[in-house]
Write an enzyme that holds these catalytic residues in place. Structure first.
Site, PDB file in Angstrom:
ATOM      1  N   ARG A 124     -67.843  -7.281   9.920  1.00  0.00           N
ATOM      2  CA  ARG A 124     -66.719  -7.264   8.969  1.00  0.00           C
ATOM      3  C   ARG A 124     -65.644  -6.268   9.429  1.00  0.00           C
ATOM      4  NH1 ARG A 124     -69.928  -5.869   3.843  1.00  0.00           N
ATOM      5  NH2 ARG A 124     -67.933  -5.762   2.793  1.00  0.00           N
ATOM      6  N   LYS A 144     -61.941   0.155  -1.974  1.00  0.00           N
ATOM      7  CA  LYS A 144     -60.923  -0.639  -2.682  1.00  0.00           C
ATOM      8  C   LYS A 144     -61.431  -1.070  -4.059  1.00  0.00           C
ATOM      9  CE  LYS A 144     -60.455  -3.875   0.514  1.00  0.00           C
ATOM     10  NZ  LYS A 144     -61.444  -3.436   1.507  1.00  0.00           N
ATOM     11  N   ARG A 203     -74.932   0.969  -0.306  1.00  0.00           N
ATOM     12  CA  ARG A 203     -74.207   0.616  -1.536  1.00  0.00           C
ATOM     13  C   ARG A 203     -75.043  -0.247  -2.483  1.00  0.00           C
ATOM     14  NH1 ARG A 203     -68.368  -2.290  -1.473  1.00  0.00           N
ATOM     15  NH2 ARG A 203     -69.378  -4.002  -0.362  1.00  0.00           N
ATOM     16  N   ARG A 233     -55.586 -10.829   3.583  1.00  0.00           N
ATOM     17  CA  ARG A 233     -56.418 -10.325   4.671  1.00  0.00           C
ATOM     18  C   ARG A 233     -55.884 -10.703   6.037  1.00  0.00           C
ATOM     19  NH1 ARG A 233     -61.228  -9.295   1.491  1.00  0.00           N
ATOM     20  NH2 ARG A 233     -62.934  -8.461   2.622  1.00  0.00           N
ATOM     21  N   ARG A 291     -75.575  -6.128  -1.727  1.00  0.00           N
ATOM     22  CA  ARG A 291     -74.919  -7.341  -1.270  1.00  0.00           C
ATOM     23  C   ARG A 291     -75.528  -7.816   0.044  1.00  0.00           C
ATOM     24  NH1 ARG A 291     -68.463  -6.524  -1.729  1.00  0.00           N
ATOM     25  NH2 ARG A 291     -68.615  -7.605   0.275  1.00  0.00           N
TER      26      ARG A 291
END
Ligand code: AMP
Length: 216
Positions: free
Chosen positions: A171, A13, A127, A88, A160
């Site tokens: 998550r 996203k 990431r 969300r 992160r």
């Protein structure tokens, strides 16, 4: 034009929103980025939300609604925006509708980026994110030209805290339980389009741009 990007964490996203905002001249609004900025600056809000974020849980709706309102109230959003990470859950979708109704505006397009769990875990645990512009890289699949440095703005890259495998799985669980119900909610509006996010990100971008042009 106003676009919502839906999809599990790691579906791309953020990457798509950054590129789309450049292509279509829209403002990128990421509630995750806004929250992380508050955590980094150690604001009162940042202190309140830090623990939820590190656990991979959702931040309480009223706190996220507050930062969203602050951002949407800025004049630059009049040119249109892309929502990345909001709503969300159904309550947030209703809050968004109220905010938009007060401004007499609508959402034009909702994109559901569909991705498989194995791809997501692999993407997120490798990431790297730019501290300055938010651009994403990947240790193996998309390494930066210079280690630790963003190709785009020369900002510093970091991993992160919530991209550890255990937190990524949490998550994903939260996404399945709370966020995936939004797909039916937006399907009913006739504005939802599902795309496979496991494909090459450039191809996904082209597909979204084509959909945006269709409704212009
Ligand atoms: P993201 O950058 O979108 O992956 O979001 C990172 C984290 O910020 C999430 O795991 C949540 O803890 C929090 N967060 C971001 N957006 C929202 C939202 N709309 N509602 C609740 N929590 C959020």
């Amino acid at each position: 034009m106003r676009i919502i990007l839906l999809g599990p964490p790691g579906a791309g996203k953020g990457t798509q929103a950054i590129k789309l905002s450049q292509r279509l001249g829209l403002i990128h609004i990421s509630t995750g980025d806004l929250l992380r900025q508050n955590v980094a600056k150690q604001t009162e809000l940042g202190k309140e939300v830090k623990d939820y974020m590190n656990r991979g849980a959702l931040v309480p709706d009223e706190l996220v609604a507050k930062i969203l309102m602050q951002r949407i109230n800025q004049a630059d959003t009049l040119q249109g925006f892309i929502l990345d990470g909001y709503p969300r859950n159904l309550k947030q979708a209703e809050t968004l509708e109220n905010i938009l109704r007060q401004r007499n505006i609508n959402i034009d397009l909702v994109i559901d980026l569909d991705s498989s769990e194995s791809v997501i875990v692999q993407r997120l645990t490798g990431r790297l994110v730019c501290k300055s512009c938010g651009m994403n890289f990947h240790i193996k699949n998309m390494p930066p030209k210079t280690q630790g440095v963003c190709d785009r703005c020369k900002g510093e890259l970091y991993q992160r805290d919530d991209d550890k495998e255990e937190t990524v799985r949490k998550r994903l669980d939260v996404y399945r339980k709370e966020t995936s119900s939004l797909i039916n909610y937006y399907k009913a509006t006739g504005k939802l389009h599902r795309l496979s996010a496991d494909a090459d990100p450039e191809l996904v971008l082209q597909q979204i741009v084509a959909l945006a042009k269709e409704i212009k």
